[in-house]
Design a protein around this motif. Structure first.
Motif, mmCIF file in Angstrom:
data_model
loop_
_atom_site.group_PDB
_atom_site.id
_atom_site.type_symbol
_atom_site.label_atom_id
_atom_site.label_comp_id
_atom_site.label_asym_id
_atom_site.label_seq_id
_atom_site.Cartn_x
_atom_site.Cartn_y
_atom_site.Cartn_z
ATOM 1 N N ASP A 74 0.719 -1.169 -0.113
ATOM 2 C CA ASP A 74 0.032 0.022 0.128
ATOM 3 C C ASP A 74 0.667 1.418 0.043
ATOM 4 O O ASP A 74 0.361 2.289 0.219
ATOM 5 C CB ASP A 74 -0.809 0.044 1.199
ATOM 6 C CG ASP A 74 -2.084 -0.918 1.161
ATOM 7 O OD1 ASP A 74 -2.344 -1.654 0.175
ATOM 8 O OD2 ASP A 74 -2.680 -1.412 2.220
ATOM 9 N N HIS A 79 -7.564 -3.214 -5.720
ATOM 10 C CA HIS A 79 -6.597 -2.444 -4.791
ATOM 11 C C HIS A 79 -7.085 -0.731 -4.643
ATOM 12 O O HIS A 79 -6.835 0.010 -3.826
ATOM 13 C CB HIS A 79 -5.084 -2.464 -5.400
ATOM 14 C CG HIS A 79 -3.884 -2.213 -4.398
ATOM 15 N ND1 HIS A 79 -2.668 -1.971 -4.780
ATOM 16 C CD2 HIS A 79 -4.192 -1.893 -3.051
ATOM 17 C CE1 HIS A 79 -1.860 -1.693 -3.704
ATOM 18 N NE2 HIS A 79 -2.646 -1.409 -2.753
ATOM 19 N N LEU A 81 -7.832 1.503 -1.264
ATOM 20 C CA LEU A 81 -7.267 2.735 -0.918
ATOM 21 C C LEU A 81 -8.119 3.901 -0.985
ATOM 22 O O LEU A 81 -7.748 5.170 -0.263
ATOM 23 C CB LEU A 81 -5.732 2.834 -1.446
ATOM 24 C CG LEU A 81 -4.858 1.806 -1.335
ATOM 25 C CD1 LEU A 81 -3.705 1.815 -2.195
ATOM 26 C CD2 LEU A 81 -4.344 1.641 0.146
#
Length: 244
Positions: free
Chosen positions: A113, A156, A160
């Motif tokens: 991340d 992903h 985020l």
């Protein structure tokens, strides 16, 4: 033979100590480590002392142990090996940008991340961004992070970005423009241009980034820097086998 076994046990115990730092906790007292590796405090202390003297651990004023500078150096070496070919390909183009503009040029990749700076060429100017090779930054902020986030898998991105409409809008714009630009997002008064480097499979594998004082990133100067940074990214991508 006994000596070999003893030496192996000492190595195993030292590795067990290092394993203590694999979780979220970053520092431990002698007693905490002793309990974790099931050794007496006296034996644990001798191991910790040896590892501290050799810079694999550091000991703070409150007698807590944390990972030392040699561990960070080893991590950097592992990173260099992992991204050796990418760095080799990109560095000549980074040097060209640095030579022409005397701005800091960085190469970032995605690690979980976060983004990791795997190579950096510093400006000779007095004002510099407080980021160096080996530094980790947030994947969801800054020009370099947003650029790489824009090309991450959708799941992903969702993780985020969440329901942040401004970040989704920024990502969509980057996908259209094929570059990202920010001012003052990481460091006050610092502007950043980020462009994608693409491999033979068509995957964005890195961000080629130029940073410098915001007053040098305006008007015609900004346009020229964007075009040149994009050009160097395209050349690096071609060297990696990408056919545009």
């Amino acid at each position: 033979m006994e000596e070999k076994k003893g030496t192996t046990r000492a190595i195993d115990r030292a590795l067990e100590i290092l394993d203590c730092f694999m979780g979220e906790q970053h520092e431990f007292s002698l007693n905490e480590i002793s309990e974790k590796i099931s050794l007496s405090p006296s034996t644990t202390y001798r191991l910790l002392s040896t590892m501290t003297v050799n810079a694999y651990l550091t000991k703070s004023s409150d007698k807590k142990y944390s990972l030392g500078p040699k561990i960070a150096l080893l991590g950097t070496k592992c990173t260099e090996l992992k991204y050796d070919h990418l760095i080799e390909v990109a560095k000549p183009y980074m040097e060209q940008l640095n030579k022409k503009y005397d701005e800091s040029i960085s190469l970032y990749v995605v690690e979980g991340d976060q983004i990791l700076c795997v190579e950096r060429i510093e400006t000779t100017r007095a004002l510099k961004q407080a980021v160096g090779k080996g530094a980790y930054l947030d994947l969801a902020s800054g020009a370099s992070g947003k650029l790489l986030l824009a090309y991450e898998p959708l799941n992903h991105q969702k993780k985020l970005i969440g329901d942040n409409p401004f970040l989704w809008s920024a990502v969509e714009k980057i996908q259209i423009d094929h570059f990202a630009f920010s001012t003052g997002e990481k460091d006050e008064g610092v502007s950043c241009i980020a462009t994608p480097i693409i491999n033979a499979e068509g995957e964005v594998v890195a961000s080629l980034t130029m940073t410098g004082l915001f007053t040098r990133f305006q008007g015609v100067d900004l346009e020229e820097k964007i075009e040149d940074t994009r050009l160097m990214s395209k050349k690096a991508s071609a060297d990696l086998g990408f056919e545009s």
